[in-house]
Motif scaffolding. Structure first.
Motif, PDB file in Angstrom:
ATOM      1  N   ARG A 183       0.833  -1.195   0.000  1.00  0.00           N
ATOM      2  CA  ARG A 183       0.000   0.000   0.000  1.00  0.00           C
ATOM      3  C   ARG A 183       0.869   1.247   0.000  1.00  0.00           C
ATOM      4  N   MET A 184       0.344   2.294  -0.635  1.00  0.00           N
ATOM      5  CA  MET A 184       1.031   3.587  -0.668  1.00  0.00           C
ATOM      6  C   MET A 184       0.866   4.298   0.666  1.00  0.00           C
ATOM      7  N   THR A 185       1.827   5.122   1.009  1.00  0.00           N
ATOM      8  CA  THR A 185       1.659   5.987   2.172  1.00  0.00           C
ATOM      9  C   THR A 185       0.740   7.136   1.770  1.00  0.00           C
ATOM     10  N   LYS A 186       0.109   7.753   2.740  1.00  0.00           N
ATOM     11  CA  LYS A 186      -0.889   8.791   2.463  1.00  0.00           C
ATOM     12  C   LYS A 186      -0.326   9.966   1.680  1.00  0.00           C
ATOM     13  N   ASP A 187       0.903  10.346   1.961  1.00  0.00           N
ATOM     14  CA  ASP A 187       1.478  11.501   1.263  1.00  0.00           C
ATOM     15  C   ASP A 187       1.798  11.213  -0.200  1.00  0.00           C
ATOM     16  N   LEU A 188       1.860   9.946  -0.594  1.00  0.00           N
ATOM     17  CA  LEU A 188       2.151   9.593  -1.985  1.00  0.00           C
ATOM     18  C   LEU A 188       0.901   9.259  -2.800  1.00  0.00           C
ATOM     19  N   LEU A 189      -0.244   9.139  -2.153  1.00  0.00           N
ATOM     20  CA  LEU A 189      -1.466   8.735  -2.843  1.00  0.00           C
ATOM     21  C   LEU A 189      -1.839   9.657  -3.998  1.00  0.00           C
ATOM     22  N   SER A 190      -1.623  10.938  -3.875  1.00  0.00           N
ATOM     23  CA  SER A 190      -2.029  11.883  -4.925  1.00  0.00           C
ATOM     24  C   SER A 190      -1.182  11.759  -6.189  1.00  0.00           C
ATOM     25  N   HIS A 191      -0.062  11.079  -6.124  1.00  0.00           N
ATOM     26  CA  HIS A 191       0.830  10.948  -7.274  1.00  0.00           C
ATOM     27  C   HIS A 191       0.602   9.678  -8.089  1.00  0.00           C
ATOM     28  N   PHE A 192      -0.237   8.778  -7.602  1.00  0.00           N
ATOM     29  CA  PHE A 192      -0.447   7.500  -8.266  1.00  0.00           C
ATOM     30  C   PHE A 192      -1.929   7.231  -8.484  1.00  0.00           C
ATOM     31  N   ARG A 193      -2.237   6.404  -9.480  1.00  0.00           N
ATOM     32  CA  ARG A 193      -3.640   6.109  -9.804  1.00  0.00           C
ATOM     33  C   ARG A 193      -4.278   5.129  -8.838  1.00  0.00           C
ATOM     34  N   THR A 194      -3.529   4.227  -8.280  1.00  0.00           N
ATOM     35  CA  THR A 194      -4.074   3.245  -7.345  1.00  0.00           C
ATOM     36  C   THR A 194      -3.384   3.387  -5.993  1.00  0.00           C
ATOM     37  N   PRO A 195      -4.052   2.984  -4.919  1.00  0.00           N
ATOM     38  CA  PRO A 195      -3.453   3.129  -3.586  1.00  0.00           C
ATOM     39  C   PRO A 195      -2.475   2.012  -3.228  1.00  0.00           C
ATOM     40  N   TRP A 196      -2.048   1.215  -4.193  1.00  0.00           N
ATOM     41  CA  TRP A 196      -1.116   0.126  -3.919  1.00  0.00           C
ATOM     42  C   TRP A 196      -0.189  -0.102  -5.101  1.00  0.00           C
ATOM     43  N   ILE A 197       0.881  -0.791  -4.837  1.00  0.00           N
ATOM     44  CA  ILE A 197       1.819  -1.236  -5.867  1.00  0.00           C
ATOM     45  C   ILE A 197       1.764  -2.755  -5.868  1.00  0.00           C
TER      46      ILE A 197
END
Length: 71
Positions: free
Chosen positions: A23-37
């Motif tokens: 899962r992405m950290t909250k501060d990186l969520l706005s930079h990616f289309r999905t909340p996970w890698i």
């Protein structure tokens, strides 16, 4: 040998192949289309998948720091 119901959260099997999920950290969520890698580990062997997934899973804030540097 791992049983199917004993996989760690970051490791799952889809059509017989193991995948790594983070899962992405909250501060990186706005930079990616999905909340996970998600990425394929490209193995069907549970023990090998677990060992490889542990090397992909950096500890602490190292993972988020690497992702921030990529932006």
């Amino acid at each position: 040998m791992l049983r199917a119901d004993h996989f760690p959260r970051y490791l799952y099997m889809k059509r017989g192949t193991f995948y790594f999920l983070r899962r992405m950290t909250k501060d990186l969520l706005s930079h990616f289309r999905t909340p996970w890698i998600m990425c394929s580990i490209k193995t069907k062997k549970p023990d090998l998948a677990l060992r490889l997934a542990r090397t992909l899973r950096p500890s602490g804030g190292k993972y988020a720091a690497v992702m921030r540097n990529l932006l």
